[in-house]
Scaffold this motif. Structure first.
Motif, PDB file in Angstrom:
ATOM      1  N   ARG A  15     -29.782 -31.219  14.661  1.00 48.86           N
ATOM      2  CA  ARG A  15     -29.308 -32.276  13.508  1.00 48.86           C
ATOM      3  C   ARG A  15     -29.158 -31.162  12.430  1.00 48.86           C
ATOM      4  O   ARG A  15     -30.594 -31.175  11.933  1.00 48.86           O
ATOM      5  CB  ARG A  15     -28.722 -32.918  12.575  1.00 48.86           C
ATOM      6  CG  ARG A  15     -28.613 -34.032  14.274  1.00 48.86           C
ATOM      7  CD  ARG A  15     -28.008 -35.490  14.530  1.00 48.86           C
ATOM      8  NE  ARG A  15     -28.160 -36.812  15.147  1.00 48.86           N
ATOM      9  CZ  ARG A  15     -26.999 -36.997  15.864  1.00 48.86           C
ATOM     10  NH1 ARG A  15     -26.071 -35.746  14.894  1.00 48.86           N
ATOM     11  NH2 ARG A  15     -26.861 -37.346  17.181  1.00 48.86           N
ATOM     12  N   HIS A  16     -28.021 -29.930  12.226  1.00 52.91           N
ATOM     13  CA  HIS A  16     -27.846 -29.432  11.227  1.00 52.91           C
ATOM     14  C   HIS A  16     -27.102 -30.062   9.960  1.00 52.91           C
ATOM     15  O   HIS A  16     -26.072 -29.884  11.057  1.00 52.91           O
ATOM     16  CB  HIS A  16     -28.103 -28.041  11.397  1.00 52.91           C
ATOM     17  CG  HIS A  16     -29.101 -27.635  12.566  1.00 52.91           C
ATOM     18  ND1 HIS A  16     -30.439 -27.439  12.179  1.00 52.91           N
ATOM     19  CD2 HIS A  16     -29.219 -27.384  13.754  1.00 52.91           C
ATOM     20  CE1 HIS A  16     -31.097 -27.098  13.382  1.00 52.91           C
ATOM     21  NE2 HIS A  16     -30.303 -27.127  14.200  1.00 52.91           N
ATOM     22  N   GLY A  17     -27.074 -29.852   8.973  1.00 55.02           N
ATOM     23  CA  GLY A  17     -26.474 -30.447   7.280  1.00 55.02           C
ATOM     24  C   GLY A  17     -25.973 -28.772   7.339  1.00 55.02           C
ATOM     25  O   GLY A  17     -26.000 -27.844   7.585  1.00 55.02           O
ATOM     26  N   GLY A  18     -24.559 -29.614   6.742  1.00 51.65           N
ATOM     27  CA  GLY A  18     -23.493 -28.375   6.080  1.00 51.65           C
ATOM     28  C   GLY A  18     -22.867 -27.746   7.091  1.00 51.65           C
ATOM     29  O   GLY A  18     -22.243 -29.023   8.159  1.00 51.65           O
ATOM     30  N   ARG A  19     -21.741 -27.219   6.704  1.00 48.63           N
ATOM     31  CA  ARG A  19     -20.376 -26.694   7.074  1.00 48.63           C
ATOM     32  C   ARG A  19     -20.962 -25.518   7.537  1.00 48.63           C
ATOM     33  O   ARG A  19     -21.444 -25.467   8.440  1.00 48.63           O
ATOM     34  CB  ARG A  19     -19.752 -26.579   6.414  1.00 48.63           C
ATOM     35  CG  ARG A  19     -17.905 -25.858   6.573  1.00 48.63           C
ATOM     36  CD  ARG A  19     -17.641 -25.864   5.137  1.00 48.63           C
ATOM     37  NE  ARG A  19     -15.889 -25.443   5.973  1.00 48.63           N
ATOM     38  CZ  ARG A  19     -14.772 -25.094   4.964  1.00 48.63           C
ATOM     39  NH1 ARG A  19     -15.182 -25.255   3.510  1.00 48.63           N
ATOM     40  NH2 ARG A  19     -13.699 -25.339   5.877  1.00 48.63           N
ATOM     41  N   PRO A  20     -20.101 -25.799   9.482  1.00 44.48           N
ATOM     42  CA  PRO A  20     -19.765 -24.895  10.542  1.00 44.48           C
ATOM     43  C   PRO A  20     -19.382 -23.318   9.767  1.00 44.48           C
ATOM     44  O   PRO A  20     -18.330 -22.987   9.113  1.00 44.48           O
ATOM     45  CB  PRO A  20     -19.464 -25.252  11.589  1.00 44.48           C
ATOM     46  CG  PRO A  20     -18.874 -26.496  11.325  1.00 44.48           C
ATOM     47  CD  PRO A  20     -19.184 -27.163   9.687  1.00 44.48           C
ATOM     48  N   LYS A  21     -19.925 -22.382  10.115  1.00 53.70           N
ATOM     49  CA  LYS A  21     -19.802 -20.918  10.223  1.00 53.70           C
ATOM     50  C   LYS A  21     -18.790 -20.987  11.024  1.00 53.70           C
ATOM     51  O   LYS A  21     -18.892 -21.534  12.006  1.00 53.70           O
ATOM     52  CB  LYS A  21     -20.566 -20.116  10.347  1.00 53.70           C
ATOM     53  CG  LYS A  21     -21.689 -20.388   9.515  1.00 53.70           C
ATOM     54  CD  LYS A  21     -23.270 -19.458   9.513  1.00 53.70           C
ATOM     55  CE  LYS A  21     -24.281 -18.688   9.397  1.00 53.70           C
ATOM     56  NZ  LYS A  21     -24.339 -18.571   7.770  1.00 53.70           N
ATOM     57  N   VAL A  22     -17.763 -20.423  10.092  1.00 56.09           N
ATOM     58  CA  VAL A  22     -16.124 -19.655  11.015  1.00 56.09           C
ATOM     59  C   VAL A  22     -17.062 -18.343  11.217  1.00 56.09           C
ATOM     60  O   VAL A  22     -16.425 -18.072  13.037  1.00 56.09           O
ATOM     61  CB  VAL A  22     -15.098 -20.009   9.869  1.00 56.09           C
ATOM     62  CG1 VAL A  22     -13.704 -19.261  10.399  1.00 56.09           C
ATOM     63  CG2 VAL A  22     -15.195 -21.427   9.836  1.00 56.09           C
ATOM     64  N   VAL A  23     -17.559 -17.679  11.038  1.00 58.21           N
ATOM     65  CA  VAL A  23     -17.782 -16.294  11.643  1.00 58.21           C
ATOM     66  C   VAL A  23     -19.020 -15.958  11.700  1.00 58.21           C
ATOM     67  O   VAL A  23     -19.889 -16.226  11.665  1.00 58.21           O
ATOM     68  CB  VAL A  23     -18.129 -14.620  10.107  1.00 58.21           C
ATOM     69  CG1 VAL A  23     -17.935 -13.578  10.920  1.00 58.21           C
ATOM     70  CG2 VAL A  23     -16.739 -15.420   9.220  1.00 58.21           C
ATOM     71  N   ASP A  24     -18.537 -15.918  13.306  1.00 56.88           N
ATOM     72  CA  ASP A  24     -19.922 -15.927  14.492  1.00 56.88           C
ATOM     73  C   ASP A  24     -19.984 -14.140  14.627  1.00 56.88           C
ATOM     74  O   ASP A  24     -19.265 -13.358  14.005  1.00 56.88           O
ATOM     75  CB  ASP A  24     -19.424 -16.344  16.371  1.00 56.88           C
ATOM     76  CG  ASP A  24     -18.101 -15.647  16.469  1.00 56.88           C
ATOM     77  OD1 ASP A  24     -17.130 -14.550  16.074  1.00 56.88           O
ATOM     78  OD2 ASP A  24     -17.873 -16.213  18.204  1.00 56.88           O
ATOM     79  N   ASN A  25     -20.914 -14.132  15.094  1.00 60.29           N
ATOM     80  CA  ASN A  25     -21.354 -12.538  16.065  1.00 60.29           C
ATOM     81  C   ASN A  25     -20.611 -11.789  15.778  1.00 60.29           C
ATOM     82  O   ASN A  25     -20.065 -10.348  15.707  1.00 60.29           O
ATOM     83  CB  ASN A  25     -22.586 -12.273  15.988  1.00 60.29           C
ATOM     84  CG  ASN A  25     -23.906 -12.811  15.494  1.00 60.29           C
ATOM     85  OD1 ASN A  25     -23.907 -12.763  14.231  1.00 60.29           O
ATOM     86  ND2 ASN A  25     -24.759 -13.234  15.793  1.00 60.29           N
ATOM     87  N   ASP A  26     -19.850 -11.987  17.283  1.00 60.62           N
ATOM     88  CA  ASP A  26     -19.625 -11.738  17.813  1.00 60.62           C
ATOM     89  C   ASP A  26     -17.391 -11.197  16.750  1.00 60.62           C
ATOM     90  O   ASP A  26     -17.360  -9.801  16.825  1.00 60.62           O
ATOM     91  CB  ASP A  26     -18.603 -12.152  18.903  1.00 60.62           C
ATOM     92  CG  ASP A  26     -19.462 -12.360  20.169  1.00 60.62           C
ATOM     93  OD1 ASP A  26     -20.031 -11.687  19.871  1.00 60.62           O
ATOM     94  OD2 ASP A  26     -18.718 -13.013  20.832  1.00 60.62           O
ATOM     95  N   MET A  27     -17.117 -12.414  16.348  1.00 58.29           N
ATOM     96  CA  MET A  27     -16.407 -11.865  15.262  1.00 58.29           C
ATOM     97  C   MET A  27     -16.529 -10.671  14.193  1.00 58.29           C
ATOM     98  O   MET A  27     -15.633  -9.583  14.185  1.00 58.29           O
ATOM     99  CB  MET A  27     -15.624 -13.083  14.385  1.00 58.29           C
ATOM    100  CG  MET A  27     -14.084 -12.690  13.899  1.00 58.29           C
ATOM    101  SD  MET A  27     -13.916 -13.834  12.669  1.00 58.29           S
ATOM    102  CE  MET A  27     -13.744 -15.633  13.798  1.00 58.29           C
ATOM    103  N   ALA A  28     -17.690 -11.156  13.516  1.00 59.37           N
ATOM    104  CA  ALA A  28     -18.438 -10.023  12.997  1.00 59.37           C
ATOM    105  C   ALA A  28     -18.413  -8.406  13.083  1.00 59.37           C
ATOM    106  O   ALA A  28     -18.135  -7.270  12.603  1.00 59.37           O
ATOM    107  CB  ALA A  28     -19.333  -9.955  11.903  1.00 59.37           C
TER     108      ALA A  28
END
Length: 79
Positions: A15-28
């Protein structure tokens, strides 16, 4: 039980806290490729969409987010 122990145990359970990232590597990578072709930043922001989750299919990125993303790729994050 200390807070540190609770954090380590959550991490151990995957389990990891925090907000999930919207930008993934493919999108970048896609954004960088479009910019390399000379596409203006506002059009890049319109073309990028969230791949999964509650907002799937929406264009999440604003002008500033795309600029930040492209600046990080160039190594000019302070612009």
């Amino acid at each position: 039980m200390s807070a540190r122990t609770g954090q380590a145990s959550a991490r151990e359970r995957g389990r990891h806290g925090g907000r999930p990232k919207v930008v993934d590597n493919d999108m970048a990578d896609y954004a960088r490729a479009l910019r390399a072709q000379g596409v203006p930043v506002p059009l890049i922001a319109c073309k990028l969409v969230i791949p999964s989750g509650r907002n799937k299919g929406r264009a999440p990125l604003g002008f500033a987010t795309v600029c930040r993303l492209l600046a990080e790729a160039d190594g000019n994050a302070d612009e």
